[in-house]
Motif scaffolding. Structure first.
Motif, PDB file in Angstrom:
ATOM      1  N   SER A 199      -4.298   7.230  -5.313  1.00  0.00           N
ATOM      2  CA  SER A 199      -3.072   8.015  -5.206  1.00  0.00           C
ATOM      3  C   SER A 199      -2.521   7.900  -3.796  1.00  0.00           C
ATOM      4  O   SER A 199      -3.246   8.080  -2.818  1.00  0.00           O
ATOM      5  N   VAL A 200      -1.231   7.590  -3.696  1.00  0.00           N
ATOM      6  CA  VAL A 200      -0.609   7.365  -2.392  1.00  0.00           C
ATOM      7  C   VAL A 200       0.748   8.054  -2.358  1.00  0.00           C
ATOM      8  O   VAL A 200       1.321   8.413  -3.386  1.00  0.00           O
ATOM      9  N   PHE A 201       1.266   8.221  -1.150  1.00  0.00           N
ATOM     10  CA  PHE A 201       2.585   8.798  -0.914  1.00  0.00           C
ATOM     11  C   PHE A 201       3.611   7.695  -1.158  1.00  0.00           C
ATOM     12  O   PHE A 201       3.635   6.681  -0.445  1.00  0.00           O
ATOM     13  N   LEU A 202       4.468   7.857  -2.173  1.00  0.00           N
ATOM     14  CA  LEU A 202       5.373   6.806  -2.622  1.00  0.00           C
ATOM     15  C   LEU A 202       6.278   6.252  -1.513  1.00  0.00           C
ATOM     16  O   LEU A 202       6.478   5.033  -1.448  1.00  0.00           O
ATOM     17  N   PRO A 203       6.846   7.090  -0.618  1.00  0.00           N
ATOM     18  CA  PRO A 203       7.722   6.522   0.422  1.00  0.00           C
ATOM     19  C   PRO A 203       7.036   5.503   1.325  1.00  0.00           C
ATOM     20  O   PRO A 203       7.721   4.802   2.070  1.00  0.00           O
ATOM     21  N   ARG A 204       5.716   5.384   1.276  1.00  0.00           N
ATOM     22  CA  ARG A 204       5.050   4.358   2.070  1.00  0.00           C
ATOM     23  C   ARG A 204       5.462   2.958   1.624  1.00  0.00           C
ATOM     24  O   ARG A 204       5.329   1.990   2.375  1.00  0.00           O
ATOM     25  N   PHE A 205       5.934   2.838   0.393  1.00  0.00           N
ATOM     26  CA  PHE A 205       6.331   1.539  -0.129  1.00  0.00           C
ATOM     27  C   PHE A 205       7.835   1.288   0.031  1.00  0.00           C
ATOM     28  O   PHE A 205       8.340   0.267  -0.438  1.00  0.00           O
ATOM     29  N   VAL A 206       8.547   2.210   0.652  1.00  0.00           N
ATOM     30  CA  VAL A 206       9.990   2.087   0.817  1.00  0.00           C
ATOM     31  C   VAL A 206      10.291   1.649   2.250  1.00  0.00           C
ATOM     32  O   VAL A 206       9.792   2.254   3.201  1.00  0.00           O
ATOM     33  N   TYR A 207      11.063   0.608   2.406  1.00  0.00           N
ATOM     34  CA  TYR A 207      11.439   0.142   3.739  1.00  0.00           C
ATOM     35  C   TYR A 207      12.877  -0.382   3.679  1.00  0.00           C
ATOM     36  O   TYR A 207      13.353  -0.813   2.629  1.00  0.00           O
ATOM     37  N   PRO A 208      13.586  -0.342   4.797  1.00  0.00           N
ATOM     38  CA  PRO A 208      14.997  -0.756   4.779  1.00  0.00           C
ATOM     39  C   PRO A 208      15.140  -2.264   4.619  1.00  0.00           C
ATOM     40  O   PRO A 208      14.308  -3.041   5.093  1.00  0.00           O
ATOM     41  N   LEU A 209      16.185  -2.660   3.936  1.00  0.00           N
ATOM     42  CA  LEU A 209      16.527  -4.061   3.775  1.00  0.00           C
ATOM     43  C   LEU A 209      17.722  -4.411   4.632  1.00  0.00           C
ATOM     44  O   LEU A 209      18.622  -3.583   4.841  1.00  0.00           O
TER      45      LEU A 209
ATOM     46  N   LEU B 291      17.224  19.413 -11.910  1.00  0.00           N
ATOM     47  CA  LEU B 291      16.707  18.137 -12.393  1.00  0.00           C
ATOM     48  C   LEU B 291      15.454  18.322 -13.238  1.00  0.00           C
ATOM     49  O   LEU B 291      14.533  17.515 -13.197  1.00  0.00           O
ATOM     50  N   HIS B 292      15.416  19.380 -14.017  1.00  0.00           N
ATOM     51  CA  HIS B 292      14.216  19.685 -14.786  1.00  0.00           C
ATOM     52  C   HIS B 292      13.908  18.623 -15.839  1.00  0.00           C
ATOM     53  O   HIS B 292      12.763  18.494 -16.272  1.00  0.00           O
ATOM     54  N   THR B 293      14.925  17.882 -16.268  1.00  0.00           N
ATOM     55  CA  THR B 293      14.698  16.860 -17.285  1.00  0.00           C
ATOM     56  C   THR B 293      14.333  15.512 -16.689  1.00  0.00           C
ATOM     57  O   THR B 293      14.102  14.556 -17.421  1.00  0.00           O
ATOM     58  N   ARG B 294      14.290  15.416 -15.359  1.00  0.00           N
ATOM     59  CA  ARG B 294      13.977  14.149 -14.711  1.00  0.00           C
ATOM     60  C   ARG B 294      12.670  14.268 -13.938  1.00  0.00           C
ATOM     61  O   ARG B 294      12.329  15.318 -13.423  1.00  0.00           O
ATOM     62  N   GLY B 295      11.929  13.176 -13.871  1.00  0.00           N
ATOM     63  CA  GLY B 295      10.672  13.170 -13.144  1.00  0.00           C
ATOM     64  C   GLY B 295      10.887  12.898 -11.660  1.00  0.00           C
ATOM     65  O   GLY B 295      11.725  12.082 -11.281  1.00  0.00           O
ATOM     66  N   LEU B 296      10.139  13.581 -10.836  1.00  0.00           N
ATOM     67  CA  LEU B 296      10.209  13.379  -9.386  1.00  0.00           C
ATOM     68  C   LEU B 296       8.783  13.494  -8.865  1.00  0.00           C
ATOM     69  O   LEU B 296       8.249  14.595  -8.745  1.00  0.00           O
ATOM     70  N   ALA B 297       8.163  12.374  -8.569  1.00  0.00           N
ATOM     71  CA  ALA B 297       6.749  12.364  -8.199  1.00  0.00           C
ATOM     72  C   ALA B 297       6.564  11.644  -6.869  1.00  0.00           C
ATOM     73  O   ALA B 297       6.531  10.412  -6.817  1.00  0.00           O
ATOM     74  N   PRO B 298       6.455  12.382  -5.765  1.00  0.00           N
ATOM     75  CA  PRO B 298       6.236  11.730  -4.461  1.00  0.00           C
ATOM     76  C   PRO B 298       4.831  11.166  -4.314  1.00  0.00           C
ATOM     77  O   PRO B 298       4.611  10.262  -3.523  1.00  0.00           O
ATOM     78  N   ILE B 299       3.861  11.701  -5.047  1.00  0.00           N
ATOM     79  CA  ILE B 299       2.495  11.185  -5.041  1.00  0.00           C
ATOM     80  C   ILE B 299       2.261  10.424  -6.344  1.00  0.00           C
ATOM     81  O   ILE B 299       2.395  10.984  -7.429  1.00  0.00           O
ATOM     82  N   VAL B 300       1.960   9.140  -6.240  1.00  0.00           N
ATOM     83  CA  VAL B 300       1.801   8.295  -7.419  1.00  0.00           C
ATOM     84  C   VAL B 300       0.457   7.574  -7.362  1.00  0.00           C
ATOM     85  O   VAL B 300      -0.197   7.526  -6.324  1.00  0.00           O
ATOM     86  N   THR B 301       0.072   7.001  -8.492  1.00  0.00           N
ATOM     87  CA  THR B 301      -1.175   6.254  -8.592  1.00  0.00           C
ATOM     88  C   THR B 301      -0.880   4.767  -8.663  1.00  0.00           C
ATOM     89  O   THR B 301      -0.044   4.332  -9.454  1.00  0.00           O
ATOM     90  N   THR B 302      -1.554   3.986  -7.834  1.00  0.00           N
ATOM     91  CA  THR B 302      -1.376   2.544  -7.841  1.00  0.00           C
ATOM     92  C   THR B 302      -2.205   1.926  -8.957  1.00  0.00           C
ATOM     93  O   THR B 302      -3.018   2.587  -9.598  1.00  0.00           O
ATOM     94  N   THR B 303      -2.008   0.622  -9.183  1.00  0.00           N
ATOM     95  CA  THR B 303      -2.767  -0.062 -10.226  1.00  0.00           C
ATOM     96  C   THR B 303      -4.249  -0.143  -9.890  1.00  0.00           C
ATOM     97  O   THR B 303      -5.072  -0.419 -10.765  1.00  0.00           O
ATOM     98  N   SER B 304      -4.607   0.081  -8.645  1.00  0.00           N
ATOM     99  CA  SER B 304      -6.021   0.076  -8.254  1.00  0.00           C
ATOM    100  C   SER B 304      -6.665   1.443  -8.434  1.00  0.00           C
ATOM    101  O   SER B 304      -7.856   1.610  -8.160  1.00  0.00           O
ATOM    102  N   GLY B 305      -5.872   2.442  -8.868  1.00  0.00           N
ATOM    103  CA  GLY B 305      -6.426   3.764  -9.132  1.00  0.00           C
ATOM    104  C   GLY B 305      -6.374   4.722  -7.965  1.00  0.00           C
ATOM    105  O   GLY B 305      -6.937   5.805  -8.042  1.00  0.00           O
TER     106      GLY B 305
END
Length: 225
Positions: free
Chosen positions: A197-207, A181-195
């Motif tokens: 950096s957080v672990f992205l799966p924290r925003f994932v929850y089951p529906l 997947l070298h042509t695709r981005g995979l970033a588990p650590i992201v920056t929020t609009t408040s600046g």
């Protein structure tokens, strides 16, 4: 007639006027930015308090005698005056420091909205559900692109546990190498609009599954005939 107004420091610009409850603009807005004292150093940009403010209004043409925040315009045909009433719908504030940290702010973000939108009603179902959350898709970048020095990049993950950061970075590298997947981005650590950096799966929850999916009972998906 929804419209987006973008402000940064003392500069402002606006999008074209769209139509409907799900407007699409695809507009590009360019605003100048000058940090305090003209200091473009990493420390200055990371501590900047300026914000990119995106405000969504609904422009409604009204009778000339209607009170409210309005701008008069004169129609060419008929020479009669009418007013444009700008109704506030929501707002998104993005710190310049967050744009600098992540280099690009891209995604769909929830707008801050007032408790009550006067003049509007939600035509939902009979279940009394809440009105949908207004969202805005944006792409914000500083030009020319300013790269955060490596010494400051290491500080961006300070909000997460070091072991979690190291594991997530190793995991993403292994997944990319394993699945080519070298042509695709995979970033588990992201920056929020408040600046931050957080672990992205924290925003994932089951529906919960749709009601019709479990209508047959048993908790499983319906079998094909």
């Amino acid at each position: 007639n929804p419209v987006v107004e973008v402000t940064l420091q003392s500069s402002a610009a606006r999008s074209r006027t769209a139509v409907g409850a799900n407007p699409l603009w695809n507009d590009q807005v360019i605003l100048p930015y000058r940090p305090s004292a003209g200091d473009y150093s990493a420390m200055s940009l990371l501590s900047a308090v300026d914000e990119v403010v995106l405000t969504v209004f609904d422009e409604v043409y009204t009778a000339p005698d209607l009170e409210g925040r309005a701008e008069e315009e004169e129609e060419e045909e008929g020479r009669s005056k009418r007013r444009i009433l700008r109704r506030f719908l929501g707002q998104l504030r993005v710190p310049v420091s967050a744009v600098y940290r992540s280099q690009v702010i891209e995604g769909v973000f929830q707008l801050e909205v007032p408790p009550v939108l006067l003049g509007y009603t939600f035509k939902g179902g009979s279940g009394g559900e809440a009105p949908p959350v207004p969202l805005l898709s944006v792409y914000i970048v500083l030009k020319p692109l300013l790269i955060v020095p490596k010494t400051f990049q290491e500080e961006l993950t300070a909000g997460e546990d070091d072991a979690l950061v190291r594991y997530s970075q190793k995991w993403s590298k292994d997944v990319i190498a394993m699945n080519n997947l070298h042509t695709r981005g995979l970033a588990p650590i992201v920056t929020t609009t408040s600046g931050h950096s957080v672990f992205l799966p924290r925003f994932v929850y089951p529906l919960a599954p749709p009601p019709g999916l479990l209508a047959g009972g048993g908790g499983g998906a319906p079998r094909p005939p």
